[in-house]
Design an enzyme around this catalytic site. Structure first.
Site, mmCIF file in Angstrom:
data_model
loop_
_atom_site.group_PDB
_atom_site.id
_atom_site.type_symbol
_atom_site.label_atom_id
_atom_site.label_comp_id
_atom_site.label_asym_id
_atom_site.label_seq_id
_atom_site.Cartn_x
_atom_site.Cartn_y
_atom_site.Cartn_z
ATOM 1 N N ASP A 1 3.344 7.102 -8.083
ATOM 2 C CA ASP A 1 4.598 6.955 -7.341
ATOM 3 C C ASP A 1 5.846 7.178 -8.180
ATOM 4 O O ASP A 1 6.944 7.248 -7.643
ATOM 5 C CB ASP A 1 4.661 5.556 -6.707
ATOM 6 N N HIS B 1 -1.775 0.251 -12.577
ATOM 7 C CA HIS B 1 -2.785 0.717 -11.612
ATOM 8 C C HIS B 1 -3.979 -0.225 -11.627
ATOM 9 O O HIS B 1 -4.323 -0.788 -12.660
ATOM 10 C CB HIS B 1 -3.246 2.139 -11.956
ATOM 11 N N HIS C 1 0.872 -1.193 0.000
ATOM 12 C CA HIS C 1 0.000 0.000 0.000
ATOM 13 C C HIS C 1 0.904 1.236 0.000
ATOM 14 O O HIS C 1 1.692 1.427 -0.914
ATOM 15 C CB HIS C 1 -0.926 -0.100 1.225
HETATM 16 N N1 HAX Z 1 5.449 -4.470 -13.280
HETATM 17 C C1 HAX Z 1 5.388 -5.819 -13.339
HETATM 18 N N2 HAX Z 1 4.228 -6.513 -13.422
HETATM 19 C C2 HAX Z 1 3.098 -5.798 -13.471
HETATM 20 C C3 HAX Z 1 3.083 -4.399 -13.431
HETATM 21 C C4 HAX Z 1 4.312 -3.717 -13.326
HETATM 22 N N3 HAX Z 1 4.406 -2.399 -13.242
HETATM 23 N N4 HAX Z 1 1.791 -3.960 -13.487
HETATM 24 C C5 HAX Z 1 1.024 -5.064 -13.556
HETATM 25 N N5 HAX Z 1 1.810 -6.168 -13.529
HETATM 26 C C6 HAX Z 1 1.367 -7.572 -13.527
HETATM 27 C C7 HAX Z 1 0.602 -7.844 -12.239
HETATM 28 O O1 HAX Z 1 1.470 -8.188 -11.179
HETATM 29 C C8 HAX Z 1 -0.304 -8.990 -12.634
HETATM 30 O O2 HAX Z 1 0.472 -10.182 -12.645
HETATM 31 P P1 HAX Z 1 -0.141 -11.580 -12.180
HETATM 32 O O3 HAX Z 1 -1.279 -11.843 -13.117
HETATM 33 O O4 HAX Z 1 1.015 -12.521 -12.335
HETATM 34 O O5 HAX Z 1 -0.587 -11.394 -10.752
HETATM 35 C C9 HAX Z 1 -0.649 -8.646 -14.087
HETATM 36 O O6 HAX Z 1 0.400 -7.778 -14.545
HETATM 37 C C10 HAX Z 1 -1.980 -7.920 -14.233
HETATM 38 O O7 HAX Z 1 -1.982 -6.789 -13.394
HETATM 39 P P2 HAX Z 1 -3.041 -5.613 -13.577
HETATM 40 O O8 HAX Z 1 -4.411 -6.182 -13.566
HETATM 41 O O9 HAX Z 1 -2.665 -4.789 -14.751
HETATM 42 O O10 HAX Z 1 -2.788 -4.725 -12.276
HETATM 43 P P3 HAX Z 1 -3.137 -5.042 -10.764
HETATM 44 O O11 HAX Z 1 -4.409 -4.331 -10.429
HETATM 45 O O12 HAX Z 1 -3.064 -6.496 -10.460
HETATM 46 O O13 HAX Z 1 -1.913 -4.358 -10.000
HETATM 47 C C11 HAX Z 1 -0.339 -2.681 -9.362
HETATM 48 C C12 HAX Z 1 -1.758 -2.947 -9.924
HETATM 49 C C13 HAX Z 1 -0.208 -1.165 -9.143
HETATM 50 C C14 HAX Z 1 -0.177 -3.394 -8.005
HETATM 51 C C15 HAX Z 1 0.697 -3.174 -10.373
HETATM 52 O O14 HAX Z 1 0.556 -2.470 -11.568
HETATM 53 C C16 HAX Z 1 2.135 -3.078 -9.868
HETATM 54 O O15 HAX Z 1 2.595 -3.983 -9.172
HETATM 55 N N6 HAX Z 1 2.885 -1.983 -10.222
HETATM 56 C C17 HAX Z 1 4.244 -1.811 -9.796
HETATM 57 C C18 HAX Z 1 4.321 -1.398 -8.329
HETATM 58 C C19 HAX Z 1 3.847 0.026 -8.144
HETATM 59 O O16 HAX Z 1 4.178 0.941 -8.892
HETATM 60 N N7 HAX Z 1 3.037 0.240 -7.090
HETATM 61 C C20 HAX Z 1 2.498 1.550 -6.786
HETATM 62 C C21 HAX Z 1 0.999 1.651 -7.036
HETATM 63 C C22 HAX Z 1 0.527 3.061 -6.842
HETATM 64 C C23 HAX Z 1 -0.944 3.162 -6.591
HETATM 65 O O17 HAX Z 1 -1.750 2.334 -6.983
HETATM 66 N N8 HAX Z 1 -1.377 4.175 -5.937
HETATM 67 O O18 HAX Z 1 -2.681 4.378 -5.663
#
Ligand code: HAX
Length: 388
Positions: free
Chosen positions: A323, A268, A227
């Site tokens: 971020d 996201h 988070h």
């Molecule tokens: N890098 C690597 N893999 C990624 C990715 C990224 N930037 N974005 C998505 N994916 C992967 C997911 O892990 C998921 O993999 P699995 O099916 O193996 O679980 C797949 O692609 C589908 O994901 P999604 O449906 O597009 O996105 P989610 O809702 O599952 O996840 C996240 C959203 C933000 C957690 C994800 O994009 C991520 O991990 N990003 C990198 C970390 C990050 O920047 N976090 C900050 C988030 C800021 C925020 O949300 N603020 O509100």
């Protein structure tokens, strides 16, 4: 409505998913759309990004932007609440200096509540907002054991300046630091009703714990690496890249994906384009630090990463999220220790979560407030009997 009616539209696929997508209430302060991201009280964040934190706090609590007179009055109101009760510094002096700043923040908020709680949702929420800049500044000072010459709290200053004056770093441009922090606060104040920390804070408040206990609970939720602490990880990621050469950045991104590590700052859960909060921070960065080494890196990363991430059809949003740039900007203005970054997130969210707690406790259901949270858990063997 009976249990069976409540569950009518659910299937077993909705269970054990962290309530993902299950509607549980209404939110009066903000909502998120896939294209424009977060809106505060109906205004897209792109229209609010450069306003003052005080005016946006007014918006979240009153559901309309203040006119000039209201804005001046509200600042005076916050000033009148800002003084910390005696005893806070004595507690901070006992905390372990190696503890994470988010744990300090949680204990600091609890301490404020133990020393001066009015047991009035709105009064306590606004008092906490007004006292937080000084509290956070003192957390920096005590955690870093910089205890001599802590400036007195000048309550006549804007909220952000009260923090920067308390921290009182040398060799920095305070005006630029104030600008970066003000923008940071506005962009992070609220994000709908169901994000983990907001939900946790409102859940604690639904049992009629104080605003302070509820907010400490919210901060504990925010401190998790999945988070709020993602912003700390994101800047550590940017530092690891160590180049702004496009080919090298692309190799780095591909290497992270091959190693099954996240490409921080991209993707996201709801948004399906670049987060306007990222766009606003890039615009600010182009103005204040276009030649900063880390800024050059994220500028290139913003071009390269979406192309590489788009190659994986599973990734629903390959674009920059909130971020990506915040750590680079905070670092540029002299806030170089990434361990503190989530406390700025927490500082901002105290406004949105506070406003949502006040709404849920004093406005919803014709002022009766929402009952104590009590979602239903089903014994595993009963699942098929209830749904599907
Ligand atoms: N890098 C690597 N893999 C990624 C990715 C990224 N930037 N974005 C998505 N994916 C992967 C997911 O892990 C998921 O993999 P699995 O099916 O193996 O679980 C797949 O692609 C589908 O994901 P999604 O449906 O597009 O996105 P989610 O809702 O599952 O996840 C996240 C959203 C933000 C957690 C994800 O994009 C991520 O991990 N990003 C990198 C970390 C990050 O920047 N976090 C900050 C988030 C800021 C925020 O949300 N603020 O509100």
């Amino acid at each position: 409505m009976g249990d069976e009616d409540t569950l009518l539209n659910l299937t077993s696929a909705n269970l054990n998913t962290g309530l993902r997508g299950v509607p549980v209430g209404t939110c009066r302060t903000s909502f998120v759309t896939p294209e424009q991201g977060v809106h505060y009280c109906g205004y897209p964040i792109s229209e609010l990004a450069m306003m003052s934190p005080e005016d946006i706090i007014f918006l979240l609590f009153h559901k309309e932007l203040p006119d000039l007179e209201q804005s001046v009055e509200f600042r005076k109101n916050l000033q009148s609440r800002g003084a910390l009760p005696d005893g806070v510094e004595e507690v901070l002096a006992t905390l372990p200096v190696n503890g994470h700043p988010m744990d300090w923040l949680s204990i600091g908020i609890h301490t404020l509540g133990m020393l001066d709680c009015k047991n009035d949702w709105r009064e306590d929420a606004l008092n906490l907002i007004a006292r937080l800049p000084r509290l956070l500044g003192l957390i920096f000072r005590y955690r870093e054991e910089r205890l001599t010459n802590i400036p007195a709290d000048d309550l006549s200053l804007p909220l952000v300046a009260r923090f920067t004056n308390t921290v009182d770093l040398t060799d920095i441009d305070k005006a630029v630091m104030n600008r970066v922090l003000s923008t940071y606060l506005v962009l992070h104040m609220d994000h709908g009703g169901g994000n983990l920390s907001t939900f946790a804070g409102k859940a604690v408040a639904s049992g009629h714990a104080t605003v302070y206990s509820s907010m400490a609970g919210a901060m504990n939720a925010l401190s998790g690496p999945l988070h709020g602490r993602a912003n700390q990880s994101c800047f550590e990621f940017v530092k690891r890249i160590g180049t702004h050469d496009p080919a090298e950045v692309e190799n780095f991104v591909r290497g992270e994906l091959e190693a099954r590590r996240p490409v921080f700052g991209f993707g996201h859960a709801v948004l399906r384009s670049e987060d306007p909060r990222a766009t606003a921070q890039f615009e600010l960065g182009e103005e204040i630090c276009p030649d900063d080494e880390y800024f050059k890196t994220i500028r290139v990363l913003r071009e390269i990463a979406p192309k590489v991430l788009s190659e994986n059809p599973k990734i629903r949003n390959p674009n920059a999220n909130v971020d990506i740039a915040s750590g680079t900007l905070l670092n540029f203005v002299g806030l170089v220790d990434a361990e503190y970054y989530t406390t700025f997130f927490g500082w901002a969210r105290v406004a949105g979560i506070g406003a949502q707690i006040v709404d849920e406790r004093t406005v919803m259901r014709d002022g009766r407030g929402i009952p104590i949270y009590r979602p239903k858990y089903i014994a595993e063997e009963q699942t098929l009997r209830y749904i599907d």
